[in-house]
Design a protein around this motif. Sequence first.
Motif, PDB file in Angstrom:
ATOM      1  N   ALA A 124      -6.369   0.269   1.933  1.00 12.36           N
ATOM      2  CA  ALA A 124      -6.170   0.424   0.481  1.00 12.36           C
ATOM      3  C   ALA A 124      -6.917   1.699   0.073  1.00 12.36           C
ATOM      4  O   ALA A 124      -6.777   2.735   0.750  1.00 12.36           O
ATOM      5  CB  ALA A 124      -6.641  -0.823  -0.258  1.00 12.36           C
ATOM      6  N   SER A 125      -7.767   1.668  -0.979  1.00 15.40           N
ATOM      7  CA  SER A 125      -8.609   2.860  -1.219  1.00 15.40           C
ATOM      8  C   SER A 125     -10.073   2.479  -1.034  1.00 15.40           C
ATOM      9  O   SER A 125     -10.951   2.859  -1.800  1.00 15.40           O
ATOM     10  CB  SER A 125      -8.346   3.462  -2.605  1.00 15.40           C
ATOM     11  N   LYS A 153      -4.921   7.274  15.172  1.00 16.24           N
ATOM     12  CA  LYS A 153      -5.611   6.111  14.600  1.00 16.24           C
ATOM     13  C   LYS A 153      -6.165   5.183  15.684  1.00 16.24           C
ATOM     14  O   LYS A 153      -6.738   4.131  15.372  1.00 16.24           O
ATOM     15  CB  LYS A 153      -4.662   5.357  13.673  1.00 16.24           C
ATOM     16  N   HIS A 201     -10.033   3.549   6.799  1.00 11.10           N
ATOM     17  CA  HIS A 201      -9.932   3.029   5.432  1.00 11.10           C
ATOM     18  C   HIS A 201      -8.673   2.200   5.256  1.00 11.10           C
ATOM     19  O   HIS A 201      -7.651   2.435   5.919  1.00 11.10           O
ATOM     20  CB  HIS A 201     -10.039   4.160   4.390  1.00 11.10           C
ATOM     21  N   ARG A 209      -8.633   6.878  -7.851  1.00  9.85           N
ATOM     22  CA  ARG A 209      -7.784   5.794  -7.353  1.00  9.85           C
ATOM     23  C   ARG A 209      -8.236   4.460  -7.905  1.00  9.85           C
ATOM     24  O   ARG A 209      -9.388   4.314  -8.302  1.00  9.85           O
ATOM     25  CB  ARG A 209      -7.895   5.728  -5.811  1.00  9.85           C
ATOM     26  N   SER A 237       0.875  -1.173   0.000  1.00 15.21           N
ATOM     27  CA  SER A 237       0.000   0.000   0.000  1.00 15.21           C
ATOM     28  C   SER A 237       0.908   1.217   0.000  1.00 15.21           C
ATOM     29  O   SER A 237       2.129   1.082  -0.117  1.00 15.21           O
ATOM     30  CB  SER A 237      -0.866   0.006   1.258  1.00 15.21           C
ATOM     31  N   GLY A 238       0.316   2.388   0.164  1.00 11.86           N
ATOM     32  CA  GLY A 238       1.143   3.595   0.245  1.00 11.86           C
ATOM     33  C   GLY A 238       1.190   4.087   1.684  1.00 11.86           C
ATOM     34  O   GLY A 238       1.142   3.294   2.621  1.00 11.86           O
ATOM     35  N   GLY A 239       1.297   5.396   1.848  1.00 11.85           N
ATOM     36  CA  GLY A 239       1.249   6.020   3.173  1.00 11.85           C
ATOM     37  C   GLY A 239       2.421   5.671   4.062  1.00 11.85           C
ATOM     38  O   GLY A 239       3.520   5.320   3.604  1.00 11.85           O
ATOM     39  N   GLY A 268      -1.948  -0.374   5.168  1.00 11.46           N
ATOM     40  CA  GLY A 268      -1.958   0.622   6.226  1.00 11.46           C
ATOM     41  C   GLY A 268      -3.423   0.883   6.565  1.00 11.46           C
ATOM     42  O   GLY A 268      -4.324   0.263   5.996  1.00 11.46           O
ATOM     43  N   MET A 269      -3.664   1.809   7.473  1.00 13.42           N
ATOM     44  CA  MET A 269      -5.058   2.183   7.766  1.00 13.42           C
ATOM     45  C   MET A 269      -5.114   3.676   8.050  1.00 13.42           C
ATOM     46  O   MET A 269      -4.266   4.205   8.785  1.00 13.42           O
ATOM     47  CB  MET A 269      -5.573   1.400   8.980  1.00 13.42           C
ATOM     48  N   LYS A 287     -10.222  11.316   0.592  1.00 18.07           N
ATOM     49  CA  LYS A 287      -8.856  11.792   0.832  1.00 18.07           C
ATOM     50  C   LYS A 287      -8.227  12.033  -0.538  1.00 18.07           C
ATOM     51  O   LYS A 287      -8.313  11.167  -1.406  1.00 18.07           O
ATOM     52  CB  LYS A 287      -8.092  10.692   1.603  1.00 18.07           C
TER      53      LYS A 287
HETATM   54  O1  LIG Z   1      -4.466   7.093   0.925  1.00 18.53           O
HETATM   55  C1  LIG Z   1      -3.941   6.132   1.443  1.00 18.53           C
HETATM   56  O2  LIG Z   1      -3.941   6.018   2.788  1.00 18.53           O
HETATM   57  C2  LIG Z   1      -3.713   4.776   3.475  1.00 18.53           C
HETATM   58  C3  LIG Z   1      -3.250   5.115   4.879  1.00 18.53           C
HETATM   59  O3  LIG Z   1      -2.121   5.982   4.799  1.00 18.53           O
HETATM   60  P1  LIG Z   1      -1.315   6.461   6.114  1.00 18.53           P
HETATM   61  O4  LIG Z   1      -0.313   7.466   5.609  1.00 18.53           O
HETATM   62  O5  LIG Z   1      -2.314   7.044   7.050  1.00 18.53           O
HETATM   63  O6  LIG Z   1      -0.645   5.247   6.669  1.00 18.53           O
HETATM   64  C4  LIG Z   1      -2.718   3.908   2.710  1.00 18.53           C
HETATM   65  O7  LIG Z   1      -2.626   2.647   3.311  1.00 18.53           O
HETATM   66  C5  LIG Z   1      -3.171   3.803   1.258  1.00 18.53           C
HETATM   67  O8  LIG Z   1      -2.324   2.958   0.523  1.00 18.53           O
HETATM   68  C6  LIG Z   1      -3.131   5.175   0.647  1.00 18.53           C
HETATM   69  O9  LIG Z   1      -3.486   5.178  -0.726  1.00 18.53           O
END
Ligand SMILES: O=C1O[C@H](COP(=O)(O)O)[C@@H](O)[C@H](O)[C@H]1O
Length: 411
Positions: free
Chosen positions: A310-311, A362, A308, A339, A59-61, A302-303, A334
Amino acid sequence: MDRLRHFAKSMAHSEFHNDRGELRIYESVDELGTDLADYVAELSELSVKERGVFAVALSGGSLIDLLGKLCKAPYNRTIDWAKWYIFWADERVVAKNHADSNYKLAKDGVLSKVFILIPLFFFVYHYLLSRKGEAVVLIFFTDTRCRHKHARGTLLVFRQRMDLRKNVMTEHRYFVALLSFKTENAVMKREYLPSQKDEKERYHLAFSVYGYGEALSGQVRVFTEWLLNTRRAYTISFKLSQAPRTPNVPIVPSHVHSINDSVSAEEAADDYEFAIRQMVRTRLISVSDISDCPKFDLILLGMGSDGHIASLFPNHLVLDEKDQWVTYITDSPKPPPERITFTLPVINSASNVALVVTGENKAQAVHLAVDAVEPDCQSIPARMVQPTKGKLVWFLDRPAASKLNNSQLRN
Ligand SMILES: O=C1O[C@H](COP(=O)(O)O)[C@@H](O)[C@H](O)[C@H]1O
């Protein structure tokens, strides 16, 4: 040794199990990062042993920073990176070099530390395979424009990777040196090379590598031939702009599956699903025996503070998607709005899912996703992560765990 490691590990975090999976709670983000790297490395080893490959979705973030330890010792050496196939559980529909791109984030944070040595490493490795029993000298050149410690780091990793392939290397005598292109330094460092003339002649090949643009590679080759007294020198040069900033580990670039960033969100989702279907057909990704969904060896999530993953955002229609593997949204709460994302059936078909969450902001979402609470929490996407047959592990730091019902988990 293993018992010690186990003891050290169990001191670093508390581990609990409930019907929401395994909860690992860490005193610090640093400890979390170390255990996460260990966990990923173990799954990679297992999967490579069982299936010959490791199919992982990122994932990202904040997750990417937390994966940073994978690029460092011992993982950069011990993980069989060449067997990794990398996907994204979600991606923002922006250009790959855009600051919002999850691909860019992973590339800058992890993958760029993995790309550059590949052509060199595989080229040399396959060359060596074809020259069984012969002696080879590998020379790594650097110059004042390349920072030497990085060149040395690359050299070290290269040597370690070669040594890992003992079955091949015992067939050879090989020799690795790091030289500077500046003549006075080169002369100074000549002691690194085989000294006797007859010794020199036994080495039939020189690779001179590192940090040069095309213009210099000819000069480097001539210099190498002179040093080795052979006309069989081989030169590989890299542009300075490609010079790695840290030692690299080899992930094969064609194993990195990012989205098509030149089409609409809908087309990008379709393309991505199509690419995954091809991989399932060839069994590079397994298939679930319950649904016909891909069964990733590991999905790393991540969350967000709204729960949320993923997306997949709270109360969004795509949470109900049952048929598609990859879908798209154009109204993400967000930014950026467009996405693509794995759907819940794909996430829940994985062999392993890790949910990695840090920070007090969180804590409420973690509580709603993990604890037995009122029915309206059912709409928290992170609560819907329930692998059918796979294993779910939560990696939490103390602040993220601070609102859990069980007081043992909070403190
Ligand atoms: O927009 C997104 O957010 C989630 C959570 O990101 P975080 O920076 O709060 O850890 C991320 O898991 C997702 O891949 C991303 O597209």
